[in-house]
Design a protein around this motif. Structure first.
Motif, PDB file in Angstrom:
ATOM      1  N   ALA A 205      86.685  -3.090  27.408  1.00 56.23           N
ATOM      2  CA  ALA A 205      87.809  -3.895  27.894  1.00 56.23           C
ATOM      3  C   ALA A 205      87.429  -4.652  29.159  1.00 56.23           C
ATOM      4  N   LEU A 206      86.698  -3.999  30.065  1.00 57.15           N
ATOM      5  CA  LEU A 206      86.276  -4.653  31.310  1.00 57.15           C
ATOM      6  C   LEU A 206      85.359  -5.836  31.022  1.00 57.15           C
ATOM      7  N   LEU A 207      84.410  -5.655  30.113  1.00 62.04           N
ATOM      8  CA  LEU A 207      83.490  -6.750  29.789  1.00 62.04           C
ATOM      9  C   LEU A 207      84.204  -7.878  29.053  1.00 62.04           C
TER      10      LEU A 207
ATOM     11  N   ASP B 246      93.345   0.028  19.781  1.00 62.48           N
ATOM     12  CA  ASP B 246      92.241  -0.178  20.719  1.00 62.48           C
ATOM     13  C   ASP B 246      91.644  -1.570  20.576  1.00 62.48           C
ATOM     14  N   VAL B 247      91.529  -2.049  19.337  1.00 63.18           N
ATOM     15  CA  VAL B 247      91.043  -3.417  19.111  1.00 63.18           C
ATOM     16  C   VAL B 247      91.968  -4.418  19.807  1.00 63.18           C
ATOM     17  N   GLY B 248      93.271  -4.180  19.676  1.00 64.79           N
ATOM     18  CA  GLY B 248      94.234  -5.054  20.324  1.00 64.79           C
ATOM     19  C   GLY B 248      94.145  -4.999  21.839  1.00 64.79           C
ATOM     20  N   LEU B 249      93.877  -3.817  22.386  1.00 67.62           N
ATOM     21  CA  LEU B 249      93.752  -3.682  23.836  1.00 67.62           C
ATOM     22  C   LEU B 249      92.565  -4.471  24.373  1.00 67.62           C
ATOM     23  N   VAL B 250      91.448  -4.412  23.654  1.00 67.89           N
ATOM     24  CA  VAL B 250      90.273  -5.164  24.089  1.00 67.89           C
ATOM     25  C   VAL B 250      90.536  -6.667  23.989  1.00 67.89           C
ATOM     26  N   ALA B 251      91.214  -7.092  22.923  1.00 63.01           N
ATOM     27  CA  ALA B 251      91.563  -8.502  22.786  1.00 63.01           C
ATOM     28  C   ALA B 251      92.503  -8.947  23.905  1.00 63.01           C
ATOM     29  N   THR B 252      93.462  -8.086  24.250  1.00 63.75           N
ATOM     30  CA  THR B 252      94.390  -8.400  25.339  1.00 63.75           C
ATOM     31  C   THR B 252      93.665  -8.451  26.678  1.00 63.75           C
ATOM     32  N   ALA B 253      92.689  -7.576  26.854  1.00 62.51           N
ATOM     33  CA  ALA B 253      91.917  -7.562  28.095  1.00 62.51           C
ATOM     34  C   ALA B 253      91.191  -8.885  28.305  1.00 62.51           C
ATOM     35  N   ARG B 254      90.826  -9.558  27.237  1.00 61.36           N
ATOM     36  CA  ARG B 254      90.207 -10.875  27.356  1.00 61.36           C
ATOM     37  C   ARG B 254      91.252 -11.949  27.653  1.00 61.36           C
ATOM     38  N   THR B 255      92.418 -11.851  27.031  1.00 67.25           N
ATOM     39  CA  THR B 255      93.424 -12.906  27.141  1.00 67.25           C
ATOM     40  C   THR B 255      94.090 -12.939  28.508  1.00 67.25           C
TER      41      THR B 255
END
Length: 435
Positions: free
Chosen positions: A106-108, A45-54
């Protein structure tokens, strides 16, 4: 202490805004990860949020560059800061209210990445444009010292605050930092900036920017080099480094110390560049990329934590020399009116392969082993850097004497004229490759 005579109002505002934003953002990156974990999320999940930014950062970079060459750049920067302020403020409210959902975070994070995509190309060249040409190297080095120092201090302060008051408040501080940084940038003096002529449309501008990159072998060669170099460095540091530290170096503490030593080295390199004025800008800079192969090699052996820390410190110094010489070359060679478009292509090249490399790091380790993968990272950096040195323009590009140059153009921020040494095809800069 009084500021130097060459550091005018715009330079002071830009540097102060960057330091403030860096202090907030460095801690917020850590806080976002702990917010995900605190809500019951996993490492995935941490990786998903990081990917959502990238992902939006990569997707919108080229559009951001074209837009920044159409509109006043300081307005684009302020608008991007406002978007980051709102996204981080809402992120903070979600965390402080309790039970934030993964999709919301993730959206933010994606909104934050979008803001950065528009901010980065607009900000390129603004600092160098705020001082007279003969002071550009020293100015950028001082700016980099402030930025790197803020990143180091912000990470340390953010970690302490997360432990003391929780990640939500650190995210709130970051939102306030973006608001203050945007306010400072709104006060830039742009009275001397000429009106921008209307372009031929967004696609036309993007094609024009690409032609500028492709027409300069030294530019596209370094951008292509760092597309791979950045990717393997991030894979080594984000995936392999923590695993080696856990198994051989004593855990997270020595690994954190090694990363901090790299940051301290970048500050030292920036300090050195306030005095060092190499004549062959790109030759000096590209030679300083070779030490970037050493940390991966040290992890492959693996060397002791003390040796790794020393290598990371030296690497930080070297790569900071590259960062300053690279930006000076761009500032010297690329016309102001197309700067942001070329900058966006540089940023795009530097970031596009990173998600792929981090995703493949695990499978590659399973296939050939971690030691071989680390030696491969080191070899790729060395081979690509040697290849770039084969480009004639990289070896021959010379620092221009601003007192005798016959070519000059008024840069942004309403400052005194600075030279453009290449009157033929215009070009644009690239992102900070020290990352």
């Amino acid at each position: 202490m009084s500021r130097p005579a060459w550091a005018g109002r715009n330079f002071t505002l830009l540097t102060g805004a960057t330091v403030i934003a860096g202090l907030g953002s460095s801690g917020a990156l850590i806080a976002a990860a702990f917010a995900v974990l605190g809500s019951g999320g996993s490492a995935t999940d941490v990786g998903l949020v990081a990917t959502a930014r990238t992902v939006p950062l990569v997707l919108f970079l080229l559009i951001g560059g074209a837009l920044a060459d159409r509109l006043p750049r300081h307005r684009v920067m302020v608008a991007a800061n406002a978007l980051n302020c709102v996204s981080q403020g809402l992120f903070a409210l979600l965390v402080l209210a309790g039970e934030p959902q993964l999709w919301q975070m993730a959206l933010l994070a994606a909104l934050g990445g979008t803001g950065q995509a528009f901010f980065a190309p607009a900000s390129e060249g603004m600092v160098l444009a705020s001082v007279a040409g003969e002071h550009s190297g020293r100015a950028f080095a001082v700016f980099r010292m402030g930025m790197n120092g803020a990143n180091i201090g912000g990470a340390a302060l953010g970690g302490a605050l997360i432990a003391a008051v929780g990640p939500g408040w650190v995210l709130a501080i970051d939102a306030a930092a973006f608001a203050l940084a945007g306010a400072l940038r709104a006060f830039l003096d742009v009275s001397g900036v000429p009106e921008r002529a209307p372009g031929g449309g967004m696609l036309h501008d993007l094609r024009d920017g690409w032609r500028e990159v492709a027409s300069r072998p030294w530019l596209w060669a370094v951008v292509a080099q760092f597309a791979i170099v950045n990717a393997v460095v991030v894979a080594a540091e984000a995936v392999y480094g923590p695993m080696v530290a856990d198994e051989h170096l004593g855990g997270a503490k020595p690994w954190g110390l090694a990363l901090a030593a790299f940051g301290a080295g970048t500050v030292g390199g920036a300090l050195l560049m306030t005095r060092f004025k190499p004549q062959r800008l790109l030759l000096t800079g590209v030679l300083c990329v070779f030490p970037l192969a050493l940390p991966s090699a040290a992890l492959a052996v693996p060397l002791s934590a003390a040796w790794l820390t020393a290598i990371m410190f030296g690497t930080g110094i070297a790569i900071e020399i590259f960062a300053v010489t690279w930006m000076m070359a761009l500032h010297q060679e690329i016309p102001e009116e197309k700067f942001s478009r070329v900058s966006s292509y540089d940023w795009f090249g530097s970031l596009a392969v990173v998600p792929v490399a981090t995703a493949l790091a695990g499978p590659v380790q399973d296939l050939i082993g971690r030691t071989a993968a680390l030696w491969g990272c080191s070899a790729l950096i060395a081979v690509l850097t040697a290849g770039v040195l084969c480009v004639r323009d990289v070896r021959r590009l010379v620092r221009q004497d601003t007192t005798t140059s016959s070519q000059s153009t008024t840069r942004s921020c309403g400052t005194s004229p600075t030279p453009s040494s290449n009157p033929s095809p215009p070009s644009n800069p690239s992102p900070d490759h020290s990352r």
